[in-house]
Design a protein around this motif. Structure first.
Motif, PDB file in Angstrom:
ATOM      1  N   ASP A 188      -9.755   3.185  -1.010  1.00 19.94           N
ATOM      2  CA  ASP A 188      -9.846   1.958  -1.796  1.00 19.94           C
ATOM      3  C   ASP A 188      -8.566   1.757  -2.601  1.00 19.94           C
ATOM      4  OD1 ASP A 188     -10.458  -0.168  -3.421  1.00 19.94           O
ATOM      5  OD2 ASP A 188     -12.101   0.821  -4.491  1.00 19.94           O
ATOM      6  N   LEU A 189      -7.803   0.734  -2.245  1.00 22.49           N
ATOM      7  CA  LEU A 189      -6.556   0.439  -2.958  1.00 22.49           C
ATOM      8  C   LEU A 189      -6.721  -0.756  -3.896  1.00 22.49           C
ATOM      9  CD1 LEU A 189      -4.012   0.988  -0.035  1.00 22.49           C
ATOM     10  CD2 LEU A 189      -4.616   2.565  -1.885  1.00 22.49           C
ATOM     11  N   GLY A 190      -7.939  -1.005  -4.301  1.00 24.03           N
ATOM     12  CA  GLY A 190      -8.230  -2.109  -5.212  1.00 24.03           C
ATOM     13  C   GLY A 190      -8.183  -1.681  -6.667  1.00 24.03           C
ATOM     14  N   ARG A 191      -9.141  -2.175  -7.448  1.00 21.41           N
ATOM     15  CA  ARG A 191      -9.110  -1.956  -8.900  1.00 21.41           C
ATOM     16  C   ARG A 191      -9.186  -0.478  -9.268  1.00 21.41           C
ATOM     17  NH1 ARG A 191     -13.045  -6.747 -11.365  1.00 21.41           N
ATOM     18  NH2 ARG A 191     -11.824  -8.532 -10.551  1.00 21.41           N
ATOM     19  N   ALA A 192      -9.987   0.287  -8.530  1.00 21.27           N
ATOM     20  CA  ALA A 192     -10.111   1.717  -8.853  1.00 21.27           C
ATOM     21  C   ALA A 192      -8.759   2.413  -8.736  1.00 21.27           C
ATOM     22  CB  ALA A 192     -11.130   2.373  -7.919  1.00 21.27           C
ATOM     23  N   PHE A 193      -8.009   2.085  -7.710  1.00 17.77           N
ATOM     24  CA  PHE A 193      -6.676   2.675  -7.524  1.00 17.77           C
ATOM     25  C   PHE A 193      -5.749   2.270  -8.665  1.00 17.77           C
ATOM     26  CE2 PHE A 193      -2.348   1.910  -5.761  1.00 17.77           C
ATOM     27  CZ  PHE A 193      -1.961   3.238  -5.628  1.00 17.77           C
ATOM     28  N   HIS A 194      -5.742   0.999  -9.002  1.00 14.58           N
ATOM     29  CA  HIS A 194      -4.850   0.526 -10.064  1.00 14.58           C
ATOM     30  C   HIS A 194      -5.227   1.138 -11.411  1.00 14.58           C
ATOM     31  CE1 HIS A 194      -2.535  -2.377  -7.713  1.00 14.58           C
ATOM     32  NE2 HIS A 194      -3.652  -2.619  -7.059  1.00 14.58           N
ATOM     33  N   ALA A 195      -6.516   1.307 -11.656  1.00 11.83           N
ATOM     34  CA  ALA A 195      -6.943   1.949 -12.895  1.00 11.83           C
ATOM     35  C   ALA A 195      -6.493   3.403 -12.935  1.00 11.83           C
ATOM     36  CB  ALA A 195      -8.460   1.858 -13.032  1.00 11.83           C
ATOM     37  N   TYR A 196      -6.554   4.067 -11.792  1.00 10.36           N
ATOM     38  CA  TYR A 196      -6.110   5.464 -11.722  1.00 10.36           C
ATOM     39  C   TYR A 196      -4.620   5.568 -12.026  1.00 10.36           C
ATOM     40  CZ  TYR A 196      -5.355  10.162  -9.807  1.00 10.36           C
ATOM     41  OH  TYR A 196      -5.014  11.490  -9.635  1.00 10.36           O
ATOM     42  N   VAL A 197      -3.815   4.720 -11.413  1.00  9.23           N
ATOM     43  CA  VAL A 197      -2.366   4.748 -11.662  1.00  9.23           C
ATOM     44  C   VAL A 197      -2.077   4.467 -13.132  1.00  9.23           C
ATOM     45  CG1 VAL A 197      -0.150   3.704 -11.093  1.00  9.23           C
ATOM     46  CG2 VAL A 197      -1.838   4.073  -9.287  1.00  9.23           C
ATOM     47  N   ALA A 198      -2.792   3.508 -13.707  1.00 10.95           N
ATOM     48  CA  ALA A 198      -2.576   3.172 -15.117  1.00 10.95           C
ATOM     49  C   ALA A 198      -2.905   4.340 -16.035  1.00 10.95           C
ATOM     50  CB  ALA A 198      -3.422   1.960 -15.502  1.00 10.95           C
ATOM     51  N   GLY A 223      -2.887  10.690   0.442  1.00  7.84           N
ATOM     52  CA  GLY A 223      -2.800   9.583   1.379  1.00  7.84           C
ATOM     53  C   GLY A 223      -2.828  10.075   2.819  1.00  7.84           C
ATOM     54  N   THR A 224      -3.387   9.259   3.695  1.00  4.99           N
ATOM     55  CA  THR A 224      -3.406   9.589   5.123  1.00  4.99           C
ATOM     56  C   THR A 224      -2.857   8.451   5.977  1.00  4.99           C
ATOM     57  OG1 THR A 224      -5.674   8.758   5.369  1.00  4.99           O
ATOM     58  CG2 THR A 224      -5.412  11.098   4.847  1.00  4.99           C
ATOM     59  N   ARG A 225      -2.672   7.250   5.382  1.00  6.54           N
ATOM     60  CA  ARG A 225      -2.236   6.073   6.127  1.00  6.54           C
ATOM     61  C   ARG A 225      -0.890   5.577   5.617  1.00  6.54           C
ATOM     62  NH1 ARG A 225      -7.163   2.399   4.368  1.00  6.54           N
ATOM     63  NH2 ARG A 225      -6.195   3.061   2.405  1.00  6.54           N
ATOM     64  N   MET A 226      -0.194   4.820   6.460  1.00  7.60           N
ATOM     65  CA  MET A 226       1.074   4.231   6.055  1.00  7.60           C
ATOM     66  C   MET A 226       0.901   3.392   4.790  1.00  7.60           C
ATOM     67  SD  MET A 226       3.612   1.765   8.288  1.00  7.60           S
ATOM     68  CE  MET A 226       2.370   0.473   8.485  1.00  7.60           C
ATOM     69  N   GLU A 227      -0.186   2.612   4.740  1.00  2.00           N
ATOM     70  CA  GLU A 227      -0.393   1.759   3.576  1.00  2.00           C
ATOM     71  C   GLU A 227      -0.681   2.560   2.314  1.00  2.00           C
ATOM     72  OE1 GLU A 227      -4.189   1.123   6.195  1.00  2.00           O
ATOM     73  OE2 GLU A 227      -2.062   1.648   6.473  1.00  2.00           O
ATOM     74  N   ASP A 228      -1.222   3.770   2.453  1.00  2.00           N
ATOM     75  CA  ASP A 228      -1.430   4.631   1.289  1.00  2.00           C
ATOM     76  C   ASP A 228      -0.091   5.010   0.664  1.00  2.00           C
ATOM     77  OD1 ASP A 228      -4.188   4.625   1.671  1.00  2.00           O
ATOM     78  OD2 ASP A 228      -4.140   6.427   2.909  1.00  2.00           O
ATOM     79  N   ALA A 229       0.835   5.456   1.502  1.00  6.90           N
ATOM     80  CA  ALA A 229       2.156   5.854   0.999  1.00  6.90           C
ATOM     81  C   ALA A 229       2.857   4.670   0.345  1.00  6.90           C
ATOM     82  CB  ALA A 229       2.992   6.421   2.135  1.00  6.90           C
ATOM     83  N   VAL A 241       1.824  13.694   7.591  1.00  2.00           N
ATOM     84  CA  VAL A 241       3.203  13.218   7.509  1.00  2.00           C
ATOM     85  C   VAL A 241       3.465  12.106   8.514  1.00  2.00           C
ATOM     86  CG1 VAL A 241       5.636  13.838   7.803  1.00  2.00           C
ATOM     87  CG2 VAL A 241       4.095  15.408   6.617  1.00  2.00           C
ATOM     88  N   ALA A 242       3.095  12.307   9.766  1.00  2.00           N
ATOM     89  CA  ALA A 242       3.493  11.398  10.839  1.00  2.00           C
ATOM     90  C   ALA A 242       3.080   9.955  10.568  1.00  2.00           C
ATOM     91  CB  ALA A 242       2.913  11.882  12.167  1.00  2.00           C
ATOM     92  N   GLU A 243       1.846   9.745  10.135  1.00  2.00           N
ATOM     93  CA  GLU A 243       1.373   8.384   9.893  1.00  2.00           C
ATOM     94  C   GLU A 243       2.043   7.773   8.665  1.00  2.00           C
ATOM     95  OE1 GLU A 243      -0.570   4.769   9.955  1.00  2.00           O
ATOM     96  OE2 GLU A 243      -0.347   6.259  11.547  1.00  2.00           O
ATOM     97  N   GLN A 244       2.159   8.546   7.592  1.00  2.00           N
ATOM     98  CA  GLN A 244       2.684   7.978   6.347  1.00  2.00           C
ATOM     99  C   GLN A 244       4.193   7.793   6.356  1.00  2.00           C
ATOM    100  OE1 GLN A 244       0.399   8.966   2.524  1.00  2.00           O
ATOM    101  NE2 GLN A 244       0.288  10.872   3.685  1.00  2.00           N
ATOM    102  N   ILE A 245       4.900   8.609   7.124  1.00  2.00           N
ATOM    103  CA  ILE A 245       6.365   8.490   7.134  1.00  2.00           C
ATOM    104  C   ILE A 245       6.807   7.175   7.750  1.00  2.00           C
ATOM    105  CG2 ILE A 245       7.023   9.481   9.383  1.00  2.00           C
ATOM    106  CD1 ILE A 245       8.477  10.382   5.924  1.00  2.00           C
ATOM    107  N   ARG A 246       5.876   6.483   8.414  1.00  2.00           N
ATOM    108  CA  ARG A 246       6.181   5.162   8.962  1.00  2.00           C
ATOM    109  C   ARG A 246       6.525   4.163   7.860  1.00  2.00           C
ATOM    110  NH1 ARG A 246       1.229   3.444  11.207  1.00  2.00           N
ATOM    111  NH2 ARG A 246       2.341   1.584  11.948  1.00  2.00           N
ATOM    112  N   ALA A 247       6.090   4.453   6.628  1.00  2.00           N
ATOM    113  CA  ALA A 247       6.478   3.590   5.511  1.00  2.00           C
ATOM    114  C   ALA A 247       7.991   3.603   5.305  1.00  2.00           C
ATOM    115  CB  ALA A 247       5.772   4.029   4.232  1.00  2.00           C
ATOM    116  N   VAL A 248       8.629   4.677   5.731  1.00  2.03           N
ATOM    117  CA  VAL A 248      10.092   4.775   5.660  1.00  2.03           C
ATOM    118  C   VAL A 248      10.736   4.317   6.965  1.00  2.03           C
ATOM    119  CG1 VAL A 248      12.044   6.354   5.388  1.00  2.03           C
ATOM    120  CG2 VAL A 248      10.002   6.633   3.972  1.00  2.03           C
ATOM    121  N   THR A 249      10.258   4.855   8.087  1.00  2.42           N
ATOM    122  CA  THR A 249      10.915   4.577   9.370  1.00  2.42           C
ATOM    123  C   THR A 249      10.653   3.166   9.882  1.00  2.42           C
ATOM    124  OG1 THR A 249       9.011   5.528  10.557  1.00  2.42           O
ATOM    125  CG2 THR A 249      10.849   7.010  10.041  1.00  2.42           C
TER     126      THR A 249
END
Length: 600
Positions: A220-230, A239-245, A266-274
């Motif tokens: 869940d990258l919605g409000r719960a995620f934003h509250a956690y970061v705050a 994270g396990t997905r590119m969008e997580d990274a 690593v393989a899935e998330q490193i796509r955020a860079v590559t």
């Protein structure tokens, strides 16, 4: 151990200046290397480095003027000069060995800095256990910094560990010399809800100017995620997905990408860079959990870097993610993470950069390993008696303790919640299966790959057993495996196809003081004794690795084909990661954070 502990920079800076200026000789000079400069992203040929008092004094085209009568000269012969590798997030206890033995295993693989979170021993022995590992870490010839465990127990109300830590404990630990920050904040619902214990621990860490580690195990990258970061966590390895990274980096966090014995993220998330072309300086490589067999045979951070390169990263970029990026994240860029003046002289001689063929490992200016073997002596570290005898069952267990009574009116079958193992990932699935009832008891089902699972309370000798079902191990034999490594509360976890074998396995671990055992057809097929908190062996890493091999072989012989199935087994009680787990309170829905009925 190292004969030359690293001195503070300010104590040796005048000597470093004199060497760089040509007024004094160096202790060590390495000539004609190819300098992997992680600051500029370049590889600079024909480079020399000069070292004194465990730190770099000069890095440039010719250090000949720093060579004196007693200077040790090493010929790089065109090999790469690579900064010592850093593991940004890991748990020593997952290696089944002590800090000393873990270092013995990973130094030949090029790891010279580790950031360890001892929350496993903390769940058994509390703050005293953290201090034991902290003090052992300080004695190593490489850099081992400790993150103070943040969540003991990991999810209050859903489990009870052997100890409990709060904000006052965190504040005390922040004064210890080897504490670098707060370990992974796993209670992410607590952070999002402004739980005072979580908020207090984070505040105590921020007041000390140290780093807050994250652990957001939800898609869940919605409000719960934003509250956690705050709430303050500054990195995340769940994270396990590119969008997580991407989401973590965009919010100012560091995305930690892990490759452990069983986690392949690593393989899935490193796509955020590559593919997405995000800035790689905000991505960090780590292992999280590696067992001894992986360490001894396959490697450590060199394995992770190699894997990242294989996903399409330029070698220098992958090395940055395991050196400078990590150092900067923890505020240690003036100490480690690069081959530059003033930093600790932690470096590798590498003959092939793409596969990271490490010929020699230096830390604090001393050669520690060569051609994959240690060249220094590291005596075993002894733990005190109070760190042992922690497996307290209270009674001898019987097969009946692992029986699951069918609910009233069940008839010939019931619908049960079943924990579903996901290969190579920490999350599980919440499955529902129809199981047969015989003589009033719910039966496992080999055809559906459904085994018994039980959690045996082992901290307070209560004799309590919680039962459930698990799918994914593929056991076809009459067998059972028991482990006192059961993240994070570390009760005893037993998985089997037969209740007699389960009782036999549990009692065996009670007799030896903890570890892992595999039973089949009434015989002990494998045993790893771990008397230190029921989590770590007193033996050498190579010996533990051999025993781990026998464990894996026994599991395979019984039908289990999962990659590193032992580590999958050990996480089945980790109630802070979705979706379904088992704890001393019952079956836990880790998405809703509540105990649920076994039967639907």
């Amino acid at each position: 151990m190292s004969q030359h502990p690293v001195q503070p920079f300010e104590a040796v800076a005048p000597r470093l200046v004199d060497i760089a200026a040509g007024r004094a000789p160096a202790d060590l000079v390495v000539r004609n290397g190819r300098w992997v400069n992680v600051h500029s992203g370049e590889i600079l040929a024909n480079t020399d480095v000069a070292v004194a008092a465990g730190r770099f004094a000069y890095c440039g085209p010719d250090a000949g003027y720093t060579v004196g009568p007693k200077t040790v000269v090493v010929e790089a012969d065109g090999r790469y000069l690579v900064p010592g590798l850093c593991d940004a997030h890991m748990h020593v206890e997952s290696g089944m060995v002590t800090v000393t033995e873990f270092c013995r295993a990973v130094i030949p693989h090029g790891t010279t800095s580790m950031f360890v979170d001892p929350h496993e021993i903390a769940n058994v022995l509390g703050l005293a256990g953290v201090r034991l590992m902290h003090d052992e870490a300080l004695a190593q010839p490489v850099n081992v910094w400790v993150q103070m465990p943040s969540c003991v127990p990991s999810a209050p109300g859903l489990e009870e560990a052997g100890a409990s830590l709060g904000p006052a404990d965190v504040a005390e630990a922040m004064t210890w010399p080897g504490i670098i920050g707060l370990g992974e904040v796993m209670n992410f619902p607590g952070v999002a809800a402004n739980d005072p214990v979580m908020a207090g621990a984070i505040a105590a860490t921020r007041r000390s100017g140290k780093t807050v580690g994250g652990h957001y195990a939800s898609p869940d990258l919605g409000r719960a995620f934003h509250a956690y970061v705050a709430g303050g966590p500054e990195d995340d390895h769940e994270g396990t997905r590119m969008e997580d990274a991407a989401a973590r980096v965009r919010q100012g966090m560091k995305a930690m990408l892990r490759l452990g014995s069983a986690w392949y993220d690593v393989a899935e998330q490193i796509r955020a860079v590559t593919e997405m072309r995000l800035d790689p300086r905000h991505f960090i490589l780590c292992t999280d959990d590696c067992h001894s067999g992986t360490l001894v045979r396959d490697g450590h951070m060199n394995r992770v870097v190699r894997h990242a390169i294989a996903q399409g990263l330029p070698p220098v970029t992958a090395i940055q993610m395991a050196t400078l990026n990590t150092a900067e994240h923890f505020g240690l860029q003036r100490e480690v993470g690069s081959i530059t003046p003033g930093r600790r002289a932690d470096f590798l001689l590498v003959s092939n950069l793409s596969d990271l063929s490490i010929d020699a490992v230096f830390a604090r200016g001393e050669r520690l390993a060569e051609d994959g073997r240690l060249v220094i002596d590291m005596p075993a570290h002894a733990y005190p008696p109070e760190a042992k005898a922690t497996v307290r069952l209270g009674r001898r267990l019987e097969a009946a303790d692992f029986a699951v009574d069918a609910p009233a009116g069940a008839g010939e079958g019931v619908t049960a919640r079943v924990i579903g193992v996901v290969e190579n990932q920490a999350p599980t699935r919440a499955l529902v299966r129809t199981l047969r009832v015989s003589d009033g008891l719910v039966q496992p089902d080999r055809e559906q790959d459904v085994c018994h699972i039980a959690l045996v309370e082992r901290h307070r000798a209560s004799g309590a057993v919680v039962n459930g079902f698990v799918s994914g191990f593929g056991y076809r034999a009459r067998c059972a495996m028991a482990s006192t490594v059961a993240h994070d509360s570390h009760h005893m976890l037993v998985v089997g196809t037969d209740r007699e074998e389960m009782a036999r396995a549990a009692n065996r671990l009670g007799a030896v003081g903890g570890g892992v055992v595999f039973m089949q057809d009434g015989e002990e097929r494998a045993l790893i004794e771990m008397p230190i908190a029921g989590l770590m062996s007193e033996e050498r890493a190579e010996v533990v690795a051999e025993k781990a091999d026998r464990l894996i072989a026994a599991m395979r012989e019984a039908g289990c084909q999962l990659n590193n199935a032992y580590m999958q087994h050990s996480l089945l009680a980790l109630v802070v990661i979705p979706a379904l787990r088992i704890s001393d309170r019952g079956i836990v829905d880790s998405e809703r954070f509540e105990v649920v009925d076994l039967f639907v």
